[in-house]
Design an enzyme around this catalytic site. Structure first.
Site, PDB file in Angstrom:
ATOM      1  N   LYS A  44      48.290   5.005   2.959  1.00  0.00           N
ATOM      2  CA  LYS A  44      47.360   5.719   3.831  1.00  0.00           C
ATOM      3  C   LYS A  44      45.946   5.665   3.250  1.00  0.00           C
ATOM      4  O   LYS A  44      45.745   5.266   2.102  1.00  0.00           O
ATOM      5  CB  LYS A  44      47.799   7.172   3.998  1.00  0.00           C
ATOM      6  CG  LYS A  44      47.680   8.034   2.747  1.00  0.00           C
ATOM      7  CD  LYS A  44      48.047   9.473   3.046  1.00  0.00           C
ATOM      8  CE  LYS A  44      47.886  10.336   1.791  1.00  0.00           C
ATOM      9  NZ  LYS A  44      48.156  11.758   2.044  1.00  0.00           N
ATOM     10  N   TYR A 299      14.190   7.481  -8.996  1.00  0.00           N
ATOM     11  CA  TYR A 299      13.682   8.648  -8.286  1.00  0.00           C
ATOM     12  C   TYR A 299      13.415   9.821  -9.215  1.00  0.00           C
ATOM     13  O   TYR A 299      14.208  10.122 -10.116  1.00  0.00           O
ATOM     14  CB  TYR A 299      14.679   9.094  -7.209  1.00  0.00           C
ATOM     15  CG  TYR A 299      14.628   8.280  -5.937  1.00  0.00           C
ATOM     16  CD1 TYR A 299      13.472   8.251  -5.159  1.00  0.00           C
ATOM     17  CD2 TYR A 299      15.725   7.551  -5.522  1.00  0.00           C
ATOM     18  CE1 TYR A 299      13.429   7.514  -3.983  1.00  0.00           C
ATOM     19  CE2 TYR A 299      15.689   6.806  -4.341  1.00  0.00           C
ATOM     20  CZ  TYR A 299      14.534   6.797  -3.583  1.00  0.00           C
ATOM     21  OH  TYR A 299      14.494   6.055  -2.421  1.00  0.00           O
TER      22      TYR A 299
END
Length: 408
Positions: A44, A299
């Site tokens: 899954k 950043y």
């Protein structure tokens, strides 16, 4: 190619074999033979980020009798992948749809020969209606018992008895299996698991009293296999299944791909130590530059070069599944990638599609060099520790630009 994932067939098959042996899935030489426990291979969530279309055929050829998927659409895709790999429908494993269904899913359940997990009368009624429209086929289902998760499953007692009374009174839906899920299988000596076992035993008594004879009785996950020594959960499960004339099964997911939660309050298990990570996530260097002491990187300038440095730019970031928590400042080290077999520390913030690593000490780093973002030398557990999460979330979150499939 921006980044890609390679899956090791050798390691995936090895992990499956290890779990099968640990679960008691190999026939015993004893006389009479010890009942075996099957291992349902969970694919899954796109095989926990590894690619279900790649992993499902490998596991089928390795002997998996069952595959587990999230929903009906994923089950249909797995059937298609198995067929595309040259595995005939007769040779394919059964496919268990583990997270419920809606009315609109029922036609595809029948079309693709899927076995849904159910716990509501409405689900069974929808399936019975679809079976009637399909010429009277019989739809196999696995009934989930809620023994303490309060997530999905029918409550033991009156609610279960009413459901069993309905299903035993018709022929369109057949109870092929009965299951539950342990909430604390990674906890040694868990009182919750003891209580769940007791409730499941009572539920199986109700199943037998209703005259139903399931083929399968299953419970647990990867940690159930890993934590079975003192707990005896799998021996208990085999005994419970044998008592109603069924086979036992355990559902292994994350361990197939090389990871398992540590056992809380227990020692280091041989199973967890022996597992090997299956995924290698790679990228390439797209830029190399020199910076001087005092220059900021990335950043917000959270990293300032304290010396002359050589930096490599990688075309992956948090949009691709590389967690932002792996960012590094001068005060806090972060994650790393593997360049030429050596650690290259992340510097500055991991941004959306780009990450910078320090290659000052890695001679010869150049444009186009292959880089391991996740794999040998930098595992999902390493990422998880830095990100304050678990390996499940790391591998499920990997979103490469391309999947190369099997890498040997």
């Amino acid at each position: 190619m921006k980044s890609w994932v390679e899956v090791s067939e050798r390691r995936l098959v090895g992990n499956y074999g290890l779990l099968r042996a640990a679960a008691g899935g190999e026939p015993s030489a004893a006389t009479p033979p010890t009942p075996t426990t099957a291992v349902l291979a969970v694919v899954k969530a796109n095989a926990y980020g590894h690619g279900a279309a790649v992993c499902a055929p490998v596991l089928a050829r390795a002997g998996a009798e069952w595959l587990g998927v999230t929903d009906v659409a994923e089950g249909a895709a797995v059937r298609e992948a198995l067929a595309a790999a040259g595995i005939s429908r007769r040779e394919q494993p059964e496919v268990l749809v583990m997270s419920g269904l809606l009315r609109e899913d029922t036609a595809d359940v029948i079309r693709h020969g899927l076995t849904p997990v159910v716990w509501l009368r409405e689900q069974m009624e929808w399936l019975a209606e679809a079976a009637g429209r399909s010429g009277g086929v019989v739809v196999p289902v696995h009934v989930e018992i809620d023994t303490g998760m309060a997530r999905q499953g029918v409550a033991p007692g009156r609610e279960l008895e009413q459901l069993l009374a309905w299903v035993s009174g018709q022929t369109a839906v057949r109870v092929d299996g009965v299951m539950t899920h342990f909430a604390s299988s990674e906890v040694a000596g868990s009182a919750q698991t003891v209580e769940q076992r007791k409730r499941f035993e009572e539920a199986m008594g109700a199943v037998a009293a209703a005259g139903l004879r399931p083929e399968w009785v299953h419970a647990g996950n990867s940690s159930t296999v890993d934590n079975q020594g003192a707990e005896g959960n799998l021996a208990w499960l085999r005994g419970l299944a044998t008592g109603v004339g069924a086979r036992s099964m355990v559902r292994a997911g994350i361990a197939l791909y090389g990871y398992c939660l540590p056992i809380e309050g227990g020692g280091v298990s041989e199973v967890r130590q022996a597992l090997q990570p299956v995924m290698t996530w790679k990228t390439r260097v797209i830029g190399v530059r020199e910076v001087e002491a005092g220059e900021t990187v990335g950043y917000n300038g959270i990293f300032v070069a304290e010396r002359a440095m050589r930096l490599a730019l990688l075309p992956v970031g948090y949009a691709d599944g590389l967690r932002r928590e792996l960012s590094a400042s001068n005060a806090r080290p972060g994650g790393w990638a593997m360049v030429k077999g050596q650690r290259a520390a992340i510097v500055g913030r991991v941004s959306m599609n780009l990450t910078i690593v320090d290659v000052s000490g890695i001679a010869g780093t150049a444009l186009g060099d292959e880089v391991v973002v996740l794999g040998d030398g930098v595992t999902a557990e390493d990422h998880a520790w830095l990100a304050g999460t678990i390996a499940y979330e790391i591998v499920c979150g990997v979103r490469p630009a391309h999947r190369c499939g099997i890498a040997g």
